[in-house]
Design a protein around this motif. Structure first.
Motif, short mmCIF file in Angstrom:
data_model
loop_
_atom_site.label_atom_id
_atom_site.label_comp_id
_atom_site.label_asym_id
_atom_site.label_seq_id
_atom_site.Cartn_x
_atom_site.Cartn_y
_atom_site.Cartn_z
N ASP A 251 0.83 -1.21 0.00
CA ASP A 251 0.00 0.00 0.00
C ASP A 251 0.86 1.25 0.00
N ARG B 60 2.44 1.60 -3.55
CA ARG B 60 1.47 1.95 -4.60
C ARG B 60 1.01 3.40 -4.46
N GLU C 45 1.51 6.50 -7.08
CA GLU C 45 0.38 7.29 -7.57
C GLU C 45 0.60 8.78 -7.33
N HIS D 247 -1.40 -2.56 -11.81
CA HIS D 247 -1.55 -1.27 -11.14
C HIS D 247 -0.63 -0.24 -11.73
N SER E 188 -1.59 1.20 -14.92
CA SER E 188 -2.77 2.07 -14.87
C SER E 188 -2.41 3.46 -14.38
N ASP F 66 2.99 -4.17 -8.79
CA ASP F 66 1.94 -4.95 -9.42
C ASP F 66 1.80 -4.45 -10.85
#
Length: 385
Positions: free
Chosen positions: A256, A259, A263, A300, A303, A297
């Motif tokens: 978490d 990621r 982001e 992920h 994206s 990932d």
């Protein structure tokens, strides 16, 4: 295939022939360092020097005034890359017809760890890793996000490659490194990368783990490895050593934090960049891996970013998991070392590139035009023809 080579500003500045020589390799683009860690590098063709010692992590442009009142801020370079070294090199390279993208090193900074030790990863034994900022800490995350945006979006750059945007662990090309005496394998490296700073201890608690009990379990799990009982590697071994629920909880916290940092950093770059600015991450599809190519990932990360740069020095198998999630326009850049003295194989580049294309690669990255010998560069020219 579109091809870019990595370059340092000091490979170009002061060498009028460098831009023409690099363009003559047949590459379309240069990935030029704008924020980089400490290093000692050869400059085998520079008219005035042969060795550059970058003493600490630094930015190769004048950092913005907005950092002045922040405890964590970028360090200026010394005489190895003074002033706007990036801007000077970028202008010369663009003059030779090359596109320029920035090369930004993020969660890898030994000077930050030395001057602000509380920012560092702390292992289960209480040892700090000054080269590895803990990416869970709010202040560190804010620093890395701000650095990503500023160092990525430099005048004239059409895109960026963000390296070390994730967890860093024990593995590190440290000066006079003496850590290879015990083969820890993937499982041991993961256990040695688990952080026990105050932020991470709280994070484990949020996932149902007692941090003291976890640290003791990690030390117990590592003990056989210190005695030479290596062998099993990979995530199943971590699950066996810690127990599946505990192992999964550590991953939940760490995944978490990685990621959401990715982001935030990509969003910050996009907010600062002109439309069409390309954002790539250096990445490994094995999500629990640490280092310059942190584990992600694939679904992920693709994206979030426009694509990834994938280490292929040991083969092209790591491309396939990303290719499964690629969309039209996704960049999958296969990164090959072309410096023979650093384990590269420029003589097999054409065949390696063909294998990479078969695994889904859309572009090539070549490490490193400034470090390679003349013979290595001749092999690159031949392969790209």
């Amino acid at each position: 295939m579109r091809t870019s080579t990595f370059v340092y500003p000091w490979d170009v500045n002061g060498d009028p022939e460098a831009p023409r020589r690099i363009a003559g390799l047949g590459v379309d683009q240069v990935t030029l360092a704008s924020a980089y860690h400490s290093t000692r590098a050869l400059t085998p063709r520079h008219p005035r020097r042969r060795i550059v010692t970058a003493e600490h992590a630094a930015v190769y442009y004048p950092a913005g005034d907005h950092w002045a009142d922040r405890a964590l801020r970028p360090y200026p370079a010394g005489d190895w890359a003074p002033g706007d070294a990036f801007g000077e090199a970028a202008e010369a390279l663009r003059g030779a017809g090359l596109d320029v993208h920035t090369w930004v090193i993020l969660a890898h900074n030994s000077r930050l760890g030395a001057e602000h030790p509380d920012t560092s990863v702390v292992n289960a034994y209480g040892d700090r890793y000054p080269w590895a900022p803990c990416i869970a800490q709010p202040a560190t995350r804010a620093y890395l996000t701000g650095l990503a945006a500023e160092a990525a979006v430099r005048p004239g750059a059409a895109g960026t490659e963000l390296e070390s945007l994730g967890w860093y662990g024990l593995q590190h090309l440290h000066a006079h490194d003496k850590t290879a005496g015990v083969g820890l394998g993937d499982a041991g490296q993961y256990l040695m990368a688990l952080c026990f700073c105050p932020t991470c201890r709280t994070g484990y608690g949020e996932h149902g783990l007692d941090a003291d009990e976890l640290a003791a379990a990690v030390r117990d799990a590592l003990e056989p490895l210190w005695r030479g009982a290596g062998g099993d590697t990979g995530w199943p071994t971590v699950e066996k050593l810690l127990g599946e629920p505990v192992a999964a909880a550590t991953r939940a916290w760490r995944d978490d934090r990685a990621r959401t940092l990715q982001e935030a950093a990509v969003a910050a770059v996009r907010a600062a960049a002109p439309e069409g600015f390309q954002v790539l991450l250096h990445a490994d599809p094995v999500a629990y891996h640490c280092g310059a190519n942190p584990g992600v990932d694939p679904a992920h990360v693709l994206s979030v970013a426009d694509g990834v740069v994938v280490p292929c020095a040991g083969g092209t198998a790591l491309l396939a998991p990303f290719a499964e999630h690629a969309r039209p326009g996704t960049v999958l850049a296969a990164n090959f070392t072309v410096v023979s003295g650093m384990g590269g194989s420029p003589d097999t580049l054409a065949a390696d590139a063909a294998r990479a294309r078969a695994q889904g690669a859309t572009e090539l990255r070549l490490y490193h035009a400034g470090l390679a010998s003349d013979d290595d560069l001749a092999a690159v020219r031949s392969a790209l023809r």
